[in-house]
Design a protein around this motif. Structure first.
Motif, mmCIF file in Angstrom:
data_model
loop_
_atom_site.group_PDB
_atom_site.id
_atom_site.type_symbol
_atom_site.label_atom_id
_atom_site.label_comp_id
_atom_site.label_asym_id
_atom_site.label_seq_id
_atom_site.Cartn_x
_atom_site.Cartn_y
_atom_site.Cartn_z
ATOM 1 N N ILE A 174 1.004 -1.305 -0.099
ATOM 2 C CA ILE A 174 0.018 -0.117 -0.055
ATOM 3 C C ILE A 174 0.813 1.388 0.110
ATOM 4 O O ILE A 174 0.209 2.328 -0.702
ATOM 5 N N HIS A 175 1.798 1.290 0.669
ATOM 6 C CA HIS A 175 3.180 2.186 0.703
ATOM 7 C C HIS A 175 2.316 3.817 0.924
ATOM 8 O O HIS A 175 1.997 4.211 0.963
ATOM 9 N N GLY A 176 1.057 3.844 2.804
ATOM 10 C CA GLY A 176 0.601 4.518 2.597
ATOM 11 C C GLY A 176 -0.247 5.598 1.839
ATOM 12 O O GLY A 176 -0.501 6.370 1.844
ATOM 13 N N CYS A 177 -0.552 5.116 0.485
ATOM 14 C CA CYS A 177 -1.107 5.995 -0.831
ATOM 15 C C CYS A 177 -2.876 5.270 -0.831
ATOM 16 O O CYS A 177 -3.599 4.524 -0.896
ATOM 17 N N ARG A 178 -3.409 6.435 0.269
ATOM 18 C CA ARG A 178 -4.437 6.036 0.265
ATOM 19 C C ARG A 178 -5.821 6.168 -0.204
ATOM 20 O O ARG A 178 -7.151 5.343 -0.535
ATOM 21 N N PRO A 179 -5.938 6.505 -1.832
ATOM 22 C CA PRO A 179 -6.584 6.115 -2.888
ATOM 23 C C PRO A 179 -6.768 4.704 -3.420
ATOM 24 O O PRO A 179 -7.395 4.372 -3.686
ATOM 25 N N ALA A 180 -5.416 4.529 -3.158
ATOM 26 C CA ALA A 180 -5.411 3.547 -3.320
ATOM 27 C C ALA A 180 -5.637 2.316 -2.904
ATOM 28 O O ALA A 180 -6.033 1.076 -2.894
ATOM 29 N N LEU A 181 -5.625 2.168 -1.617
ATOM 30 C CA LEU A 181 -6.099 1.132 -0.658
ATOM 31 C C LEU A 181 -8.088 1.613 -0.313
ATOM 32 O O LEU A 181 -8.420 1.062 -0.468
ATOM 33 N N GLU A 182 -8.221 3.190 -0.738
ATOM 34 C CA GLU A 182 -9.914 3.417 -0.807
ATOM 35 C C GLU A 182 -10.299 1.929 -1.807
ATOM 36 O O GLU A 182 -11.447 1.303 -1.690
ATOM 37 N N GLN A 183 -9.612 1.932 -3.220
ATOM 38 C CA GLN A 183 -10.097 1.290 -4.325
ATOM 39 C C GLN A 183 -10.024 -0.213 -3.798
ATOM 40 O O GLN A 183 -11.236 -0.872 -4.039
ATOM 41 N N ALA A 184 -9.568 -0.212 -3.413
ATOM 42 C CA ALA A 184 -9.177 -1.522 -2.796
ATOM 43 C C ALA A 184 -9.967 -2.084 -1.654
ATOM 44 O O ALA A 184 -10.672 -3.739 -1.862
ATOM 45 N N LEU A 185 -10.856 -1.674 -1.535
ATOM 46 C CA LEU A 185 -11.789 -1.671 -0.078
ATOM 47 C C LEU A 185 -13.053 -1.645 -0.748
ATOM 48 O O LEU A 185 -14.150 -2.189 -0.207
ATOM 49 N N ALA A 186 -12.884 -1.061 -1.391
ATOM 50 C CA ALA A 186 -14.143 -0.719 -2.561
ATOM 51 C C ALA A 186 -14.814 -2.127 -3.370
ATOM 52 O O ALA A 186 -15.940 -2.676 -2.400
ATOM 53 N N TRP A 187 -13.686 -3.117 -3.272
ATOM 54 C CA TRP A 187 -13.834 -4.240 -4.534
ATOM 55 C C TRP A 187 -14.026 -5.317 -2.749
ATOM 56 O O TRP A 187 -14.784 -5.935 -3.224
ATOM 57 N N PHE A 188 -13.465 -5.167 -2.061
ATOM 58 C CA PHE A 188 -13.317 -5.991 -0.983
ATOM 59 C C PHE A 188 -14.714 -5.994 0.105
ATOM 60 O O PHE A 188 -15.220 -6.646 -0.126
ATOM 61 N N ASP A 189 -15.502 -4.463 -0.562
ATOM 62 C CA ASP A 189 -16.956 -4.284 -0.203
ATOM 63 C C ASP A 189 -18.091 -5.398 -1.098
ATOM 64 O O ASP A 189 -18.996 -5.961 -1.605
ATOM 65 N N ARG A 190 -17.374 -4.849 -2.353
ATOM 66 C CA ARG A 190 -18.391 -5.598 -3.513
ATOM 67 C C ARG A 190 -18.448 -6.937 -4.008
ATOM 68 O O ARG A 190 -19.356 -7.843 -4.513
ATOM 69 N N LEU A 191 -17.268 -7.417 -3.626
ATOM 70 C CA LEU A 191 -17.109 -9.473 -3.317
ATOM 71 C C LEU A 191 -17.674 -9.712 -2.382
ATOM 72 O O LEU A 191 -17.049 -10.883 -1.998
ATOM 73 N N GLU A 192 -17.711 -9.309 -0.882
ATOM 74 C CA GLU A 192 -18.603 -9.876 -0.565
ATOM 75 C C GLU A 192 -17.441 -10.311 0.262
ATOM 76 O O GLU A 192 -17.688 -11.848 0.832
ATOM 77 N N CYS A 193 -16.410 -9.853 0.310
ATOM 78 C CA CYS A 193 -15.355 -10.586 1.042
ATOM 79 C C CYS A 193 -15.808 -10.365 2.498
ATOM 80 O O CYS A 193 -15.828 -9.666 3.469
ATOM 81 N N SER A 194 -14.808 -11.758 3.783
ATOM 82 C CA SER A 194 -14.969 -12.060 4.963
ATOM 83 C C SER A 194 -13.371 -12.190 5.577
ATOM 84 O O SER A 194 -13.543 -11.322 6.539
ATOM 85 N N THR A 195 -12.538 -11.568 5.043
ATOM 86 C CA THR A 195 -11.158 -11.776 5.332
ATOM 87 C C THR A 195 -10.406 -10.837 4.238
ATOM 88 O O THR A 195 -10.197 -11.255 3.128
ATOM 89 N N LEU A 196 -9.018 -10.070 4.950
ATOM 90 C CA LEU A 196 -8.246 -9.271 4.005
ATOM 91 C C LEU A 196 -6.740 -9.412 4.919
ATOM 92 O O LEU A 196 -6.752 -9.383 5.198
ATOM 93 N N LEU A 197 -6.060 -10.221 4.037
ATOM 94 C CA LEU A 197 -5.197 -10.454 3.502
ATOM 95 C C LEU A 197 -4.028 -9.226 3.435
ATOM 96 O O LEU A 197 -3.976 -8.704 2.366
ATOM 97 N N VAL A 198 -3.413 -8.961 4.792
ATOM 98 C CA VAL A 198 -1.970 -7.793 3.951
ATOM 99 C C VAL A 198 -1.338 -7.830 4.642
ATOM 100 O O VAL A 198 -0.448 -8.224 5.955
ATOM 101 N N LEU A 199 -0.608 -7.863 3.007
ATOM 102 C CA LEU A 199 1.409 -8.400 3.084
ATOM 103 C C LEU A 199 2.176 -7.110 3.632
ATOM 104 O O LEU A 199 3.321 -7.720 2.570
#
Length: 182
Positions: free
Chosen positions: A7-32
């Motif tokens: 992520i390297h501190g990039c808020r807009p990129a994280l916002e996009q990824a979290l939108a996919w988390f919600d859209r895909l109805e995920c239950s777990t977020l793996l952050v590497l």
């Protein structure tokens, strides 16, 4: 599961990824790893907001499994409400182990002990990968911030049957590997 790295501190990129988390109805977020800091070798990304990134991730704290990247530190842990300093973690799927790691210590060239049919999920290189090599799954979601070698920003998704690397902007598949090798 949604899988993100670098992520390297990039808020807009994280916002996009979290939108996919919600859209895909995920239950777990793996952050590497490499959550808040850009690192000394990387340019400061557009939308750099480490505190904002921590605040966004904290909203998902009860659904996060994270590992430490080479740019993460104890100071970063002070901002995050979920553990992020483990060098690696193990995930058990269908009685098979997946090693979760950033990729700078353990990775494709320094594998942990794995049996056939198990795998490694890592980031660090900013290069997407989803393939079986020598009977072991190698999966890298690429990077939501600062992809390399002409690849688009990307994230990983596991639906229980296949691991996919998807383009961050469109959700189009970049690479796919079935979970069970037949």
């Amino acid at each position: 599961m949604l899988i993100i790295s670098d992520i390297h501190g990039c808020r807009p990129a994280l916002e996009q990824a979290l939108a996919w988390f919600d859209r895909l109805e995920c239950s777990t977020l793996l952050v590497l790893g490499d959550l808040l800091n850009h690192g000394p070798r990387n340019p400061i990304p557009e939308g750099y907001d480490p505190q904002g990134v921590a605040a966004l991730l904290n909203q998902y704290a009860d659904r996060i499994i994270a590992v430490r990247g080479n740019c993460d530190s104890e100071v970063d842990q002070m901002l995050c409400d979920f553990p992020l300093l483990a060098e690696y973690n193990w995930l058990l799927v269908d009685n098979k182990r997946l090693c979760l790691t950033h990729g700078h210590l353990l990775g494709p060239n320094q594998l942990p002990p794995l049996r056939a049919g198990e795998g490694i999920i890592y980031g660090h290189t900013h290069l997407p990968q989803a393939q079986w090599l020598a009977g072991k799954l190698h999966f890298n979601p690429g990077s939501i911030t600062g992809p390399k070698n002409g690849h688009p920003a990307s994230f990983g998704y596991f639906d229980g049957q296949q691991f996919q690397v998807l383009e961050l902007s469109s959700g189009q598949p970049i690479a796919t590997a079935l979970w069970s090798q037949s």
